[in-house]
Motif scaffolding. Structure first.
Motif, PDB file in Angstrom:
ATOM      1  N   ILE A  77       1.841   3.713  -6.464  1.00 12.42           N
ATOM      2  CA  ILE A  77       2.789   4.287  -5.486  1.00 12.42           C
ATOM      3  C   ILE A  77       3.391   3.225  -4.616  1.00 12.42           C
ATOM      4  N   GLU A  78       3.416   2.309  -4.345  1.00 12.24           N
ATOM      5  CA  GLU A  78       4.415   1.218  -3.904  1.00 12.24           C
ATOM      6  C   GLU A  78       5.637   1.000  -4.742  1.00 12.24           C
ATOM      7  N   SER A  79       5.209   1.384  -6.220  1.00 10.15           N
ATOM      8  CA  SER A  79       6.038   1.950  -7.226  1.00 10.15           C
ATOM      9  C   SER A  79       7.140   2.500  -6.930  1.00 10.15           C
ATOM     10  N   ILE A  80       6.788   3.968  -6.063  1.00  6.82           N
ATOM     11  CA  ILE A  80       7.455   5.289  -5.846  1.00  6.82           C
ATOM     12  C   ILE A  80       7.863   4.683  -5.275  1.00  6.82           C
TER      13      ILE A  80
ATOM     14  N   ASN B 187      -4.558   8.111   1.584  1.00 10.35           N
ATOM     15  CA  ASN B 187      -4.476   7.498   3.161  1.00 10.35           C
ATOM     16  C   ASN B 187      -4.220   6.253   3.825  1.00 10.35           C
ATOM     17  N   HIS B 188      -3.722   4.834   3.722  1.00  5.12           N
ATOM     18  CA  HIS B 188      -4.160   3.736   3.501  1.00  5.12           C
ATOM     19  C   HIS B 188      -2.461   3.784   3.977  1.00  5.12           C
ATOM     20  N   TYR B 189      -1.345   4.193   3.580  1.00  5.36           N
ATOM     21  CA  TYR B 189      -0.100   4.835   3.258  1.00  5.36           C
ATOM     22  C   TYR B 189       0.296   5.784   4.680  1.00  5.36           C
ATOM     23  N   GLU B 190       1.253   5.396   5.417  1.00  7.47           N
ATOM     24  CA  GLU B 190       1.644   6.085   6.570  1.00  7.47           C
ATOM     25  C   GLU B 190       3.172   6.087   6.138  1.00  7.47           C
ATOM     26  N   ASP B 191       3.733   6.893   5.207  1.00 12.53           N
ATOM     27  CA  ASP B 191       4.646   6.950   4.731  1.00 12.53           C
ATOM     28  C   ASP B 191       5.336   8.890   4.948  1.00 12.53           C
ATOM     29  N   ASP B 192       6.004   9.324   5.488  1.00 14.88           N
ATOM     30  CA  ASP B 192       6.443  10.558   5.899  1.00 14.88           C
ATOM     31  C   ASP B 192       6.847  11.435   4.795  1.00 14.88           C
ATOM     32  N   ARG B 193       7.765  10.617   3.647  1.00 15.11           N
ATOM     33  CA  ARG B 193       7.170  11.410   1.992  1.00 15.11           C
ATOM     34  C   ARG B 193       6.345  11.869   1.617  1.00 15.11           C
ATOM     35  N   ILE B 194       5.026  11.271   1.937  1.00 17.38           N
ATOM     36  CA  ILE B 194       3.691  12.134   1.052  1.00 17.38           C
ATOM     37  C   ILE B 194       2.999  12.821   1.498  1.00 17.38           C
ATOM     38  N   ARG B 195       2.985  13.890   1.116  1.00 20.48           N
ATOM     39  CA  ARG B 195       1.701  15.114   1.353  1.00 20.48           C
ATOM     40  C   ARG B 195       0.956  15.102   0.313  1.00 20.48           C
TER      41      ARG B 195
END
Length: 113
Positions: free
Chosen positions: A23-26, A52-60
């Motif tokens: 995920i972090e590499s993306i 769910n730990h990641y708070e990035d608006d690009r993630i769905r």
């Protein structure tokens, strides 16, 4: 988010061991105009908690009702993708920072009108 140029789709099934790095590499891509669709295919480990730990608006995040398998999950990703271009991402792979930029440059250069 407005319509992104690229939809990155990652299928996840019990991938907690490698998922954070994937995920972090993306999210670290130098090309930023993308949505990141993560399809949880019925994971029973901690994969969903990691996502769910990641708070990035690009993630769905899309949660399948169970383990539907790769073909059905890919079709869900295709249906949900809003970008002009698509990049498949594996939940156990690391993407180099310039991956999306190189792919978009190539695709735009070879686009048929």
């Amino acid at each position: 988010m407005s319509k992104p140029l690229l939809s990155a789709v990652m299928l996840v099934f019990n991938s907690e061991k490698y998922l954070p790095e994937a995920i972090e590499s993306i999210l670290a891509q130098d090309f930023k105009d993308f949505e990141f669709i993560i399809i949880n295919d019925g994971s029973t480990d901690g994969s969903v908690d990691i996502i769910n730990h990641y708070e990035d608006d690009r993630i769905r995040l899309i949660n399948n009702p169970g383990n539907l398998g790769i073909p059905i999950s890919r079709n869900i990703g295709l249906k949900e993708a809003k970008g002009e271009f698509l990049a498949w991402c594996d939940s156990d792979d690391i993407s180099f920072t310039g991956r999306f930029r190189r792919q978009i440059d190539f695709l735009e250069k070879h686009r048929e009108y």
